[in-house]
Design a protein around this motif. Structure first.
Motif, PDB file in Angstrom:
ATOM      1  N   LEU A   1     -26.743  -5.141 -49.980  1.00 15.82           N
ATOM      2  CA  LEU A   1     -26.595  -6.562 -49.708  1.00 15.82           C
ATOM      3  C   LEU A   1     -25.910  -7.272 -50.948  1.00 15.82           C
ATOM      4  O   LEU A   1     -26.307  -7.191 -51.850  1.00 15.82           O
ATOM      5  CB  LEU A   1     -27.983  -7.134 -49.729  1.00 15.82           C
ATOM      6  N   LEU A   2     -24.857  -8.002 -50.443  1.00 17.17           N
ATOM      7  CA  LEU A   2     -23.940  -8.628 -51.544  1.00 17.17           C
ATOM      8  C   LEU A   2     -23.987 -10.212 -51.162  1.00 17.17           C
ATOM      9  O   LEU A   2     -24.304 -10.666 -50.300  1.00 17.17           O
ATOM     10  CB  LEU A   2     -22.338  -8.229 -51.246  1.00 17.17           C
ATOM     11  N   ASP A   3     -23.928 -10.916 -52.341  1.00 19.05           N
ATOM     12  CA  ASP A   3     -23.741 -12.389 -52.216  1.00 19.05           C
ATOM     13  C   ASP A   3     -22.863 -13.038 -51.393  1.00 19.05           C
ATOM     14  O   ASP A   3     -23.056 -14.003 -50.667  1.00 19.05           O
ATOM     15  CB  ASP A   3     -24.148 -12.901 -53.596  1.00 19.05           C
ATOM     16  N   ASP A   4     -21.660 -12.487 -51.564  1.00 22.43           N
ATOM     17  CA  ASP A   4     -20.563 -12.782 -51.005  1.00 22.43           C
ATOM     18  C   ASP A   4     -19.497 -11.584 -50.700  1.00 22.43           C
ATOM     19  O   ASP A   4     -19.539 -10.744 -51.116  1.00 22.43           O
ATOM     20  CB  ASP A   4     -19.845 -14.178 -51.516  1.00 22.43           C
TER      21      ASP A   4
ATOM     22  N   PHE B   1     -23.573  -5.642 -46.244  1.00 18.47           N
ATOM     23  CA  PHE B   1     -24.048  -6.829 -45.439  1.00 18.47           C
ATOM     24  C   PHE B   1     -23.808  -7.766 -46.577  1.00 18.47           C
ATOM     25  O   PHE B   1     -24.216  -7.839 -47.847  1.00 18.47           O
ATOM     26  CB  PHE B   1     -25.385  -6.727 -45.093  1.00 18.47           C
ATOM     27  N   HIS B   2     -23.517  -9.231 -45.925  1.00 13.62           N
ATOM     28  CA  HIS B   2     -23.231 -10.376 -46.855  1.00 13.62           C
ATOM     29  C   HIS B   2     -24.354 -11.607 -46.640  1.00 13.62           C
ATOM     30  O   HIS B   2     -24.637 -11.710 -45.379  1.00 13.62           O
ATOM     31  CB  HIS B   2     -22.135 -11.016 -46.935  1.00 13.62           C
ATOM     32  N   ARG B   3     -25.156 -12.087 -47.770  1.00 13.13           N
ATOM     33  CA  ARG B   3     -25.851 -13.072 -47.445  1.00 13.13           C
ATOM     34  C   ARG B   3     -25.489 -14.268 -46.613  1.00 13.13           C
ATOM     35  O   ARG B   3     -26.351 -14.850 -45.977  1.00 13.13           O
ATOM     36  CB  ARG B   3     -26.429 -13.503 -48.846  1.00 13.13           C
ATOM     37  N   SER B   4     -24.224 -14.470 -46.673  1.00 10.78           N
ATOM     38  CA  SER B   4     -23.496 -15.460 -45.951  1.00 10.78           C
ATOM     39  C   SER B   4     -23.597 -15.228 -44.314  1.00 10.78           C
ATOM     40  O   SER B   4     -23.401 -16.006 -43.775  1.00 10.78           O
ATOM     41  CB  SER B   4     -22.254 -15.856 -46.361  1.00 10.78           C
ATOM     42  N   ASP B   5     -23.645 -13.967 -44.148  1.00 10.80           N
ATOM     43  CA  ASP B   5     -23.718 -13.561 -42.468  1.00 10.80           C
ATOM     44  C   ASP B   5     -24.455 -14.082 -42.072  1.00 10.80           C
ATOM     45  O   ASP B   5     -25.810 -14.172 -42.478  1.00 10.80           O
ATOM     46  CB  ASP B   5     -23.355 -12.093 -42.594  1.00 10.80           C
ATOM     47  N   PRO B   6     -24.717 -14.353 -40.498  1.00 10.81           N
ATOM     48  CA  PRO B   6     -25.853 -14.690 -39.814  1.00 10.81           C
ATOM     49  C   PRO B   6     -27.021 -13.833 -39.780  1.00 10.81           C
ATOM     50  O   PRO B   6     -26.613 -12.550 -39.711  1.00 10.81           O
ATOM     51  CB  PRO B   6     -25.256 -15.060 -38.470  1.00 10.81           C
ATOM     52  N   MET B   7     -28.103 -14.190 -39.794  1.00  8.22           N
ATOM     53  CA  MET B   7     -29.402 -13.218 -40.092  1.00  8.22           C
ATOM     54  C   MET B   7     -29.789 -12.443 -38.693  1.00  8.22           C
ATOM     55  O   MET B   7     -29.770 -11.058 -38.754  1.00  8.22           O
ATOM     56  CB  MET B   7     -30.538 -14.143 -40.175  1.00  8.22           C
TER      57      MET B   7
END
Length: 198
Positions: free
Chosen positions: A68-71, A89-95
């Motif tokens: 899991l990356l921040d961006d 996966f990026h934290r900004s991606d939809p859950m």
């Protein structure tokens, strides 16, 4: 995030949480998860998640890891895959995408954004350049030539062993020595070399 995932018990099963690299290791040993979602940033440092990846891979080689990356960061994504991650996966991606990501990785697929995938392929091509040598002055003995010709025909080690009355292990040893002798790294490179020589 854990709460969102826990709503999908049909896909996820049980879920456990750890905030430091030491806790990740403890949870991995105790729970032996099939899937691990590891944040690059943990409580013991902004890249501490990367520190635990080799240990996790050593402890549980079958565990499929998603980093899991921040961006978006091609360099970090590349390092994640180098450390045996199967997804980024990026934290900004939809859950809702996270559930899909976990499901795909659990099924044996890889999860990565297109730009990062391009970076992975570029890095792979850089470090594993395909060798298509035209010819070689190195002479193979009769048995090696027979093995090499069967490789050109697309035969597997088992098939070559049957044809030449050798064990699969012996064929593998022959190939390793031949690769070193002629300066190639794979069966395909050996086959191309043989085709170019004849």
């Amino acid at each position: 995030m854990l709460l969102n995932l826990s709503r999908h018990r049909d896909l996820i099963g049980s879920a456990a949480q750890a905030t430091s690299s030491a806790e990740v290791e403890q949870v991995a040993r105790a729970q032996q998860p099939e899937i691990a979602l590891i944040s690059a940033a943990l409580s013991d440092g902004p890249l501490a998640g990367f520190r635990v990846l080799p240990t996790l891979h050593s402890l549980l080689p079958e565990c499929r890891v998603i980093v899991l990356l921040d961006d978006t960061n091609e360099e970090l994504a590349l390092d994640a895959f180098r450390a045996h991650a199967r997804g980024v996966f990026h934290r900004s991606d939809p859950m809702e995408q996270l559930v899909k990501c976990v499901d795909k990785v659990r099924q044996g697929e890889v999860w990565v954004q297109p730009g990062e995938l391009r970076a992975v392929f570029d890095a792979f091509a850089e470090c594993s350049t395909f060798c298509s040598a035209r010819s070689t002055n190195v002479q193979l003995n009769d048995r090696e030539l027979k093995v090499a010709r069967l490789v050109v025909e697309g035969q597997t080690n088992r098939q070559i062993g049957r044809r030449l009355n050798l064990s699969e292990h012996t064929v593998k040893n022959y190939l390793s020595r031949m690769f070193e002798k002629v300066g190639v790294r794979s069966r395909v490179e050996l086959a191309v070399l043989m085709m170019n020589d004849h």
